[in-house]
Design an enzyme around this catalytic site. Sequence first.
Site, PDB file in Angstrom:
ATOM      1  N   LEU A 208       0.999  -1.091  -0.242  1.00  4.52           N
ATOM      2  CA  LEU A 208       0.312   0.048  -0.059  1.00  4.52           C
ATOM      3  C   LEU A 208       0.510   1.696   0.209  1.00  4.52           C
ATOM      4  CD1 LEU A 208      -2.046  -2.365   1.297  1.00  4.52           C
ATOM      5  CD2 LEU A 208      -2.877  -0.515   2.336  1.00  4.52           C
ATOM      6  N   GLU A 211       0.592   8.133  -1.983  1.00  6.42           N
ATOM      7  CA  GLU A 211       1.429   9.700  -3.500  1.00  6.42           C
ATOM      8  C   GLU A 211       2.319   9.952  -2.641  1.00  6.42           C
ATOM      9  OE1 GLU A 211      -0.661  12.321  -6.652  1.00  6.42           O
ATOM     10  OE2 GLU A 211      -1.568  12.448  -5.071  1.00  6.42           O
ATOM     11  N   CYS A 225      10.423   7.219   1.223  1.00  7.18           N
ATOM     12  CA  CYS A 225       9.055   7.178  -0.161  1.00  7.18           C
ATOM     13  C   CYS A 225       9.727   6.315  -1.357  1.00  7.18           C
ATOM     14  CB  CYS A 225       7.697   7.966  -0.483  1.00  7.18           C
ATOM     15  SG  CYS A 225       7.573   8.492   0.826  1.00  7.18           S
ATOM     16  N   GLY A 255       0.875  12.805   1.602  1.00  2.98           N
ATOM     17  CA  GLY A 255       1.456  13.194   3.106  1.00  2.98           C
ATOM     18  C   GLY A 255       0.525  12.132   4.002  1.00  2.98           C
ATOM     19  N   ARG A 256       0.538  11.417   4.173  1.00  4.16           N
ATOM     20  CA  ARG A 256      -0.346  10.345   4.811  1.00  4.16           C
ATOM     21  C   ARG A 256      -1.941  11.105   5.243  1.00  4.16           C
ATOM     22  NH1 ARG A 256       4.902   9.711   7.512  1.00  4.16           N
ATOM     23  NH2 ARG A 256       3.467  11.361   9.120  1.00  4.16           N
ATOM     24  N   ARG A 290      -4.701   7.955   6.757  1.00  2.00           N
ATOM     25  CA  ARG A 290      -4.779   7.083   5.269  1.00  2.00           C
ATOM     26  C   ARG A 290      -6.400   6.928   5.351  1.00  2.00           C
ATOM     27  NH1 ARG A 290       0.856   4.949   4.895  1.00  2.00           N
ATOM     28  NH2 ARG A 290       1.072   4.859   7.238  1.00  2.00           N
ATOM     29  N   THR A 311       5.862  -3.901   4.647  1.00  2.00           N
ATOM     30  CA  THR A 311       4.296  -2.896   5.607  1.00  2.00           C
ATOM     31  C   THR A 311       5.726  -3.073   6.902  1.00  2.00           C
ATOM     32  OG1 THR A 311       3.790  -1.607   6.475  1.00  2.00           O
ATOM     33  CG2 THR A 311       3.081  -3.839   6.729  1.00  2.00           C
TER      34      THR A 311
END
Length: 357
Positions: A208, A211, A225, A255-256, A290, A311
């Site tokens: 996941l 952006e 990122c 930005g979460r 998010r 993750t």
Amino acid sequence: MSEATPSYSPARRAAQAVDALRHGWPLVIAGAPLLQPVETAFGDLSGDAMLLSASRAATLKLANQIEAAVPRQPVLMRAADPFDLPLALAVADPALDMENPLKGPFKALPLAWEEQARAALELARMAGILPAFLVDPRGVGEPVTLEASDVAAYADATRLQIATRAKLPVVAAEGARIVAFRSPDDTREHVALMIGQQNAERPPLVRLHSECLTGDILGSLKCDCGPQLDAALHAMAEEAGKGGWGVLLYLRQEGRGIGLVNKLRAYRLQDQGFDTVDANTRLGLPDEARDFPIAARMLELLGVRAIRLMTNNPAKVAAVEGEGVTVAERVPHALPDNPHNARYLATKRDRAGHLLP
């Protein structure tokens, strides 16, 4: 529904409200005064009171007043003189504190419309603007009206659908396919990149990825990122070479979930010495916003029910599982730091619980 509220669907009213905030138009949330977003306002406006987040109010030294002492409760306040737009913006944006150090004194006021205030601050986050409003300002135009309960309908994950599919050869995997998703209530368009042959009997390797313009496109060294995205695609290609498959969910939640401009404001606060968690807090925004229901809906539409999740964040595993997705395995996804993001990664480890060295 209030008599003054248009008889549109809640989702439509919420979408109109988000659009209004981006354009600098005022809102009326039934049961509350007229609210004018500070950041996007224009013209000769002024008001006697402002609505702010609890964390921003604390930065302004209001937390010792009983009306502003409850953690995470929106704060209504006034100053000795009315707020014109330059003063209101200086009050709203903590990144301007060093340029405008002398503000106040401010007086916290009783807030009789807390539900509507929380809805307004959440709408501001959705719109990607500062969570600050002039209250009952003078000089505004026709407002957009809605109910506080409409906010929950804005990004209803169940309304997300597949819009189109195509082949998309990428550097990591020339046989990749892309799937685009769209909701009638939300302007964000998410995509999934699928690598390898889909196999219902074998959980895919899934990442996941929210952006990140600065990291994914511009090669920023302040975060990890871009390298995480590249490494995930190559890991999925390697998995496909062993008979498995992978799915990258590219989620449009910069930005979460706080938006690009607010993320860059947080960067400016980091330049002043604050870590990534404290920077978001000073902005009055959550460190984690998010949209995991959207990710779960994308997997559902792809026919994916169990995944191996790439993750380092146990909270992400819990959030995904909370949306009904089976996480068969957590796959570590840590990459080396650099002099520019070492503190950022240490903050994720020490304050956000990420499993990092």
